[in-house]
Design an enzyme around this catalytic site. Structure first.
Site: not given
Ligand code: NDP
Ligand code: OXD
Length: 307
Positions: A222, A270
């Site tokens: 993001r 995106h």
């Molecule tokens: P997950 O929820 O599986 O993973 C999030 C990770 O971030 C976890 O490891 C979590 O830690 C870590 N995290 C969250 N908050 C913190 C913090 N404050 N400090 C340290 N680590 C933190 O999400 P996904 O992997 O499925 O997706 C990640 C992001 O990718 C989505 O939220 C979305 O915004 C983005 N995205 C973008 C897309 C695009 O097209 N550009 C498409 C899909 C997703 P923990 O493991 O300990 O919970």
């Molecule tokens: C998602 C994205 O969060 O597309 O899945 O950004």
């Protein structure tokens, strides 16, 4: 059972047909039409008005991985479970995108492109692979898939998360206390963090300055996790060699934004991992069936953590 679908996309008819095929027992209605009662919602960036008209579904399925825009809605009902997509075909896309960006940085493609424009035949000394650390910030479903895919390339890999996540061949870092050490070894920093109150603005001047000189940022999560003005300053000062950016604070990226024409920035709109209709519908349909049978499901969002 009644499912209300809101996709905000031009292919809403395709989504509806896929849901009708995957869940023949459901009556599927397309927003802005609203049936007398709704059991489940499947939505992507819904308008606030939707929850005024559908105050109490059994669950809200988010048609994406990130729930930041949903959680920002003031009308969101407080006690309804929110379920996000987990992978659903996005991990393979992220792997493509990030691998391309990491290898382009390692093989200094931008520098060679510049030399070609100047008709300059000038081999550069290869970068030592063992010193080319790749750090995955946000080590969840997508971050761990990306790290696993990068293993065969032999870069020193690290992952940073809130709770420690052990993956063979990847050094695990966790929590704010370990962030400086993680950043210091990340020649390429891949951001796969959700946008939450704790991560917004995380990559500011001080955190970017903690990266090794000449590092490259890949943001596929993001835009608001990065302070864009600080990133531009670090690029302009030469502290960072480049940035590959798929997400922005303001989307679509405004035409006058300096990222568009910055010589060290690659911009994509995106698209690093788009939501795939069939895979997503299959996951949501399976989730609805399990909920109907009172079985546990994955992807439930913790609202207090914000992801
Ligand atoms: P997950 O929820 O599986 O993973 C999030 C990770 O971030 C976890 O490891 C979590 O830690 C870590 N995290 C969250 N908050 C913190 C913090 N404050 N400090 C340290 N680590 C933190 O999400 P996904 O992997 O499925 O997706 C990640 C992001 O990718 C989505 O939220 C979305 O915004 C983005 N995205 C973008 C897309 C695009 O097209 N550009 C498409 C899909 C997703 P923990 O493991 O300990 O919970
Ligand atoms: C998602 C994205 O969060 O597309 O899945 O950004």
């Amino acid at each position: 059972m009644r499912l209300l679908l809101q996709t905000g996309s031009a292919n809403a008819g395709e989504w509806r047909a896929a849901f009708a095929a995957a869940l023949p027992e459901a009556e599927v209605t397309l927003w802005p039409e609203v049936p007398a009662s709704v059991d489940y919602l499947a939505v992507w960036k819904p308008p606030a008005e939707l929850f005024a008209r559908v105050p109490a579904p059994k669950a809200i399925f988010n048609l994406g991985a990130g729930v930041d825009s949903l959680l920002r809605l003031p009308t969101l009902p407080a006690s309804v479970p929110i379920v996000r997509l987990e992978d659903a075909g996005m991990a393979a896309q992220m792997i493509d995108y990030v691998t391309l960006a990491v290898l382009a940085a390692f093989r200094e493609q931008a520098a060679y492109a510049q030399q070609q424009r100047a008709a300059l035949w000038q081999p550069r000394p290869p970068l030592p692979r063992r010193e080319f650390g790749v750090g995955v910030l946000g080590f969840g479903v997508l971050g761990r898939a990306v790290a696993a895919a990068l293993l065969p390339f032999g870069f020193p890999l690290a992952g940073w998360s809130r709770t420690r996540r052990d993956v063979a061949g990847v050094d695990a870092f966790a929590g704010a206390g370990e962030l400086p050490a993680f950043l210091a070894r990340s020649r390429v920093l891949v951001c796969l963090l959700p946008s939450t109150p704790s991560t917004r603005g995380l990559l500011d001047r001080a955190r970017l300055a903690a990266l090794p000189r000449g590092a490259h940022l890949v943001n596929v999560a993001r835009g608001d996790v990065v302070v864009e003005a600080d990133l531009l300053a670090a690029l302009d000062a030469g502290a960072l060699a480049g940035a590959t950016l798929d997400v922005f604070g303001d989307e679509p990226l405004p035409p006058a934004h300096p990222f568009w024409h910055h010589p060290r920035v690659t911009v994509t709109p995106h698209v690093s991992a788009v939501t795939l209709v069939d895979e997503s519908v299959a996951q949501v349909a399976a989730g609805i069936r399990r909920l109907e049978q009172r079985l546990p499901i994955g992807g439930i969002v913790d609202r207090t953590r914000g992801y």
